[in-house]
Each structure stands twice: as structure tokens, then as C-alpha cells.
Design a protein around this motif. Structure first.
Motif, PDB file in Angstrom:
ATOM      1  N   SER A  10       0.812  -1.226   0.000  1.00  0.00           N
ATOM      2  CA  SER A  10       0.000   0.000   0.000  1.00  0.00           C
ATOM      3  C   SER A  10       0.842   1.271   0.000  1.00  0.00           C
ATOM      4  CB  SER A  10      -0.965   0.020   1.203  1.00  0.00           C
ATOM      5  OG  SER A  10      -1.891  -1.028   1.114  1.00  0.00           O
ATOM      6  N   ASP A  33       0.290   5.367  -4.308  1.00  0.00           N
ATOM      7  CA  ASP A  33      -1.123   5.711  -4.428  1.00  0.00           C
ATOM      8  C   ASP A  33      -1.587   5.215  -5.801  1.00  0.00           C
ATOM      9  OD1 ASP A  33      -0.177   7.635  -6.223  1.00  0.00           O
ATOM     10  OD2 ASP A  33      -0.362   9.261  -4.761  1.00  0.00           O
ATOM     11  N   GLU A  46      -1.951  -5.215  -2.871  1.00  0.00           N
ATOM     12  CA  GLU A  46      -2.041  -3.954  -2.125  1.00  0.00           C
ATOM     13  C   GLU A  46      -1.399  -2.791  -2.877  1.00  0.00           C
ATOM     14  OE1 GLU A  46      -2.843  -4.094   2.478  1.00  0.00           O
ATOM     15  OE2 GLU A  46      -0.736  -4.429   2.026  1.00  0.00           O
ATOM     16  N   ASN A  48      -2.405   0.199  -3.361  1.00  0.00           N
ATOM     17  CA  ASN A  48      -2.560   1.511  -2.720  1.00  0.00           C
ATOM     18  C   ASN A  48      -3.281   1.312  -1.391  1.00  0.00           C
ATOM     19  OD1 ASN A  48      -5.143   0.879  -3.765  1.00  0.00           O
ATOM     20  ND2 ASN A  48      -5.707   3.032  -3.852  1.00  0.00           N
ATOM     21  N   THR A  49      -3.543   2.393  -0.675  1.00  0.00           N
ATOM     22  CA  THR A  49      -4.339   2.284   0.550  1.00  0.00           C
ATOM     23  C   THR A  49      -5.682   1.660   0.195  1.00  0.00           C
ATOM     24  OG1 THR A  49      -3.302   4.219   1.533  1.00  0.00           O
ATOM     25  CG2 THR A  49      -5.430   3.568   2.421  1.00  0.00           C
ATOM     26  N   PRO A  50      -6.059   0.551   0.850  1.00  0.00           N
ATOM     27  CA  PRO A  50      -7.267  -0.163   0.417  1.00  0.00           C
ATOM     28  C   PRO A  50      -8.541   0.672   0.547  1.00  0.00           C
ATOM     29  CG  PRO A  50      -5.900  -1.559   1.821  1.00  0.00           C
ATOM     30  CD  PRO A  50      -5.338  -0.168   1.919  1.00  0.00           C
ATOM     31  N   GLN A  53      -9.449   1.094  -5.685  1.00  0.00           N
ATOM     32  CA  GLN A  53      -9.039  -0.226  -6.158  1.00  0.00           C
ATOM     33  C   GLN A  53      -9.672  -0.510  -7.521  1.00  0.00           C
ATOM     34  OE1 GLN A  53      -6.843  -2.701  -4.551  1.00  0.00           O
ATOM     35  NE2 GLN A  53      -6.959  -3.209  -6.721  1.00  0.00           N
ATOM     36  N   SER A  57      -5.782  -7.977  -2.357  1.00  0.00           N
ATOM     37  CA  SER A  57      -5.697  -7.169  -1.141  1.00  0.00           C
ATOM     38  C   SER A  57      -6.474  -7.878  -0.040  1.00  0.00           C
ATOM     39  CB  SER A  57      -6.268  -5.762  -1.370  1.00  0.00           C
ATOM     40  OG  SER A  57      -5.928  -4.896  -0.314  1.00  0.00           O
TER      41      SER A  57
END
Length: 396
Positions: A222, A225, A246, A248-250, A255, A268
Motif C-alpha cells: 500500500s 497511491d 495492495e 494503494n491504501t485499500p 481499487q 488485497s
């Protein structure tokens, strides 16, 4: 049968950032069960240690066989349980795993029997986190000096292949050429060509050295970005990547943005908690592989529900496994039962000496496959050595 007390352990190991959180539920019939909150590494251990203590007070005197009732109580009556994050769910997970262990021991049956029966006696495994090397002492993590040239990445993968693995996972964007960790400034937003080219050099070297039959999973932790993830993913498409983890930030909406622009299966789950948080990813078709960690997604009770939901959407499952061998054993049971299992994660930490002697058994793959336990319950338990190394609080 009633729950009489709960031991909660914060274990100190030779690795200062590796502090497993374990628990043991005792009953008035002498049967006990062991569980783990899967936050052993980096940060969060003391929070999970306290969370289990708080939750344990709610289950003293309850029937340990009623795991569904207990799960709902912990989720619904604790205020922070509903839509909880890693600390709340890790606490619920540890206790839930221990309850299933008790149930298996009571019926003298392994967990996979209670979950419906195993389909597989052994599971295909991949060598995980090879950016840190593939050693027994995990020097890359402790010293910050991993294998950094493209040739070194390829040699590390070849070492895993020589042990029988035909799949590996690497975060190519962890270290620069000289072993310096990348910063968030370097890994986010639109990424400079230097970094994309560096990742490609490492990928290309692995493909050249290891051939077309090695499955490669790209780990991202993650860190990028969405914009950077698309850059990395589009560059990597020609190297036939197994899946892109993962990126990016889930979040389900971003996504979906990545999945729509990158022609690689998306994965993820280790930072997605509970079936409610998974549901939007299934609905928008943005994940092709989910990676629930049984030790922080709500335990066995919740993980089985998540996997069954995923099956409805043709989504595969690879449990996230990065804790003590206790968690490995739990994951093997669940993965052996579900129809949508794809591969088992064998993290480099599971090879390391600081993780030994904390549990009765330490499952290790042989020729790239790992056997499913057949002992009653989860098929593993906390050792006296783990108790000796731990701060222990008993709730009764």
C-alpha cells in the motif's frame, strides 16, 4: 462447559520489532484453546494485548462451544466492535481462534473437519517477501542491507526455486540500489521514470534467470497511491504477473480505478476487516484475490464467511500469514477446506529462528508444498518457552 479464565501473552523475541500476541482460553473441563492476534510486527502489539484483555472479561462464564454467540457479543456489545479496525478485530480473532481450538479438542477432530472437510492434504505455497532475502535470520529486515542489484533479486528467487517453490512474492519498491529504504515522498503520486525503470530491471532479471514458469507476485504494501500503482502495473503486464498486491491504501473505489487500468489480477485484504468491509470490493469486481488474515479479520468464524462470500463472486483466496507458526496452522486448515483457495503464503519470518519454539509445531513447505495439520483443534499450541518469554495477564 464454561470459560474460567484467559491468559493473554505479549511475547518478546530476539527481533525487537517482532512481538507476538497470543492467548489461551481455559475451561472448567480442563480443555484449553490457543489463539493469536496477527499484529506481531512493527506497531500495534500493546494495543492488541490490551484489547484481548478487555474482550476476555466479557466471555468469562460463557459456553466456549457457542462461538457464533460469543462472536456477535464481542462485535455488537463493545461499541467499537462494529466496523472496527485492526485492533478490535485482532482481539476478536485471537479469542475466536482459541474457541475453535477448544471445539476441535472437545470433539477430537481437526479444525478442517469441523469446517466441512479438507479438499487438499497439502497446499501449494509461495516464498514471500524476497526483497529481504530468503535466509534463516532475516538479515535484510534487521540491518537494512538486502539484495539490491537485479542479479541479486534473481539469485534470491533462484534460491527459493531450488527449494522447490514455483512462486515468489517481492516488493520491488522497498529499497534503492544501495539498500536505502525508499521514502513516502519517492513512492507516492506520479512516480519518476528512475523508479519504474529500477523495478523493471529487477523484474526482467528474475524472468531471465528463473524462466517463464515461475509465478511472480508483486507486493506493494500500500505504499504507492493509485497513480503510481497504475504506472507500476502497466509496466509489469508484459512479465506475466500472478497478481498485484495492495497497490494503494485499500479503498474499494480507488481499487476499482486501478483494476480498470491494469491487466493483472488485483489482490488485497490484510488491511480489510470483516465481511462488511469486503463486500464493496466484491460488488465492484475490483479484487480477484482476497488475502484475509485470520488473526485480524475476525477469526475463523468471520474468515470462513468472507471466503464463502468471495466464492459467490469467483474471487480466489490466499490467506495473509505473517505471525507465529500458530497462525500458519490455522490458515492451513481453512485453506484446505474452501473451494476458492489459490496458494498459501510462506513468509520469510516463518523461516526465522526468532519465531521458533513459540509453538509446538512449525509447519514448513517441502518442495513448494505444505501439509495440512491433522491433530485435534488447530493442530498447534503455545509452548512453555513462549510463556517464559512473555508478559502474561490472566483474566478470570
Amino acid at each position: 462447559m464454561k470459560i474460567t479464565k484467559v491468559d493473554v501473552l505479549l511475547v518478546t523475541t530476539a527481533n525487537p520489532i517482532w512481538r507476538p500476541i497470543l492467548c489461551r482460553i481455559h475451561t472448567d473441563e480442563g480443555i484449553y484453546g490457543d489463539g493469536e492476534a496477527a499484529v506481531a510486527y512493527i506497531s500495534g502489539q500493546t494495543a492488541a494485548y490490551g484489547m484481548i484483555q478487555d474482550l476476555a472479561r466479557l466471555i468469562i462464564g460463557m459456553d466456549p462451544m457457542k462461538n457464533e454467540l460469543i462472536w456477535d457479543k464481542l462485535y455488537k456489545s463493545t461499541f467499537w466492535g462494529q466496523n472496527g479496525g485492526p485492533v478490535v478485530f485482532a482481539g476478536i480473532s485471537a479469542l475466536d481462534i482459541a474457541l475453535w481450538d477448544i471445539k476441535g479438542k472437545y470433539f477430537n477432530a481437526p479444525l478442517h473437519v469441523l469446517l466441512g472437510g479438507k479438499r487438499r492434504d497439502k497446499l501449494r505455497a509461495y516464498a514471500s517477501q524476497l526483497q529481504f532475502g530468503w535466509e534463516l535470520d532475516f538479515k535484510g529486515a534487521s540491518t537494512g542491507i538486502p539484495q539490491c542489484t537485479p542479479e541479486d533479486y534473481a539469485a534470491t528467487c533462484k534460491k527459493a526455486m531450488n527449494e522447490g517453490y514455483d512462486a515468489v512474492k517481492i516488493d520491488f519498491f522497498t529499497f534503492d540500489k544501495d539498500g536505502t529504504p525508499f521514502t513516502e515522498e519517492e513512492r507516492t503520486r506520479i512516480i519518476k521514470p528512475y523508479y519504474i525503470n529500477l523495478i523493471e530491471e529487477r523484474l526482467k532479471a528474475i524472468r531471465k534467470e528463473c524462466g517463464p514458469d515461475l509465478d511472480i507476485i508483486i507486493e506493494n504494501h500500500s505504499f504507492p497511491d493509485a497513480q503510481g500503482a497504475v504506472q507500476i502495473g502497466q509496466m509489469a503486464e508484459k512479465y506475466r504477473i500472478m497478481y498485484f498486491e495492495e497497490p494503494n491504501t485499500p479503498t474499494p473505489f480507488m481499487q476499482a480505478y486501478i483494476a480498470n487500468k491494469v491487466n493483472i489480477p488485483q489482490a488485497s485484504g490484510e488491511r480489510i476487516y470483516g465481511r462488511w468491509q469486503y463486500a464493496p470490493y466484491f460488488e465492484n469486481k475490483s479484487l480477484q484475490v482476497i488475502q484475509p488474515d485470520i488473526g485480524n479479520c475476525g477469526g475463523i468464524t468471520e474468515a470462513k464467511k468472507i471466503c464463502d462470500m468471495a466464492y459467490t463472486y469467483d474471487v480466489s483466496v490466499q490467506a495473509h500469514v505473517c505471525a507465529t507458526p500458530l497462525s500458519t496452522s490455522v490458515a492451513l486448515h481453512l485453506e484446505s477446506v474452501i473451494p476458492n483457495f489459490v496458494i498459501h503464503e510462506h513468509h520469510v519470518n516463518n523461516r526465522c529462528v526468532f519465531n521458533y519454539n513459540l509453538s509446538k509445531f512449525n509447519p514448513q513447505p517441502v518442495n513448494g508444498y505444505i501439509e495440512v495439520p491433522n491433530e485435534p483443534g488447530i493442530g498447534n499450541e503455545i509452548t512453555d518457552e513462549a510463556y517464559r518469554l512473555a508478559q502474561v495477564v490472566t483474566i478470570q
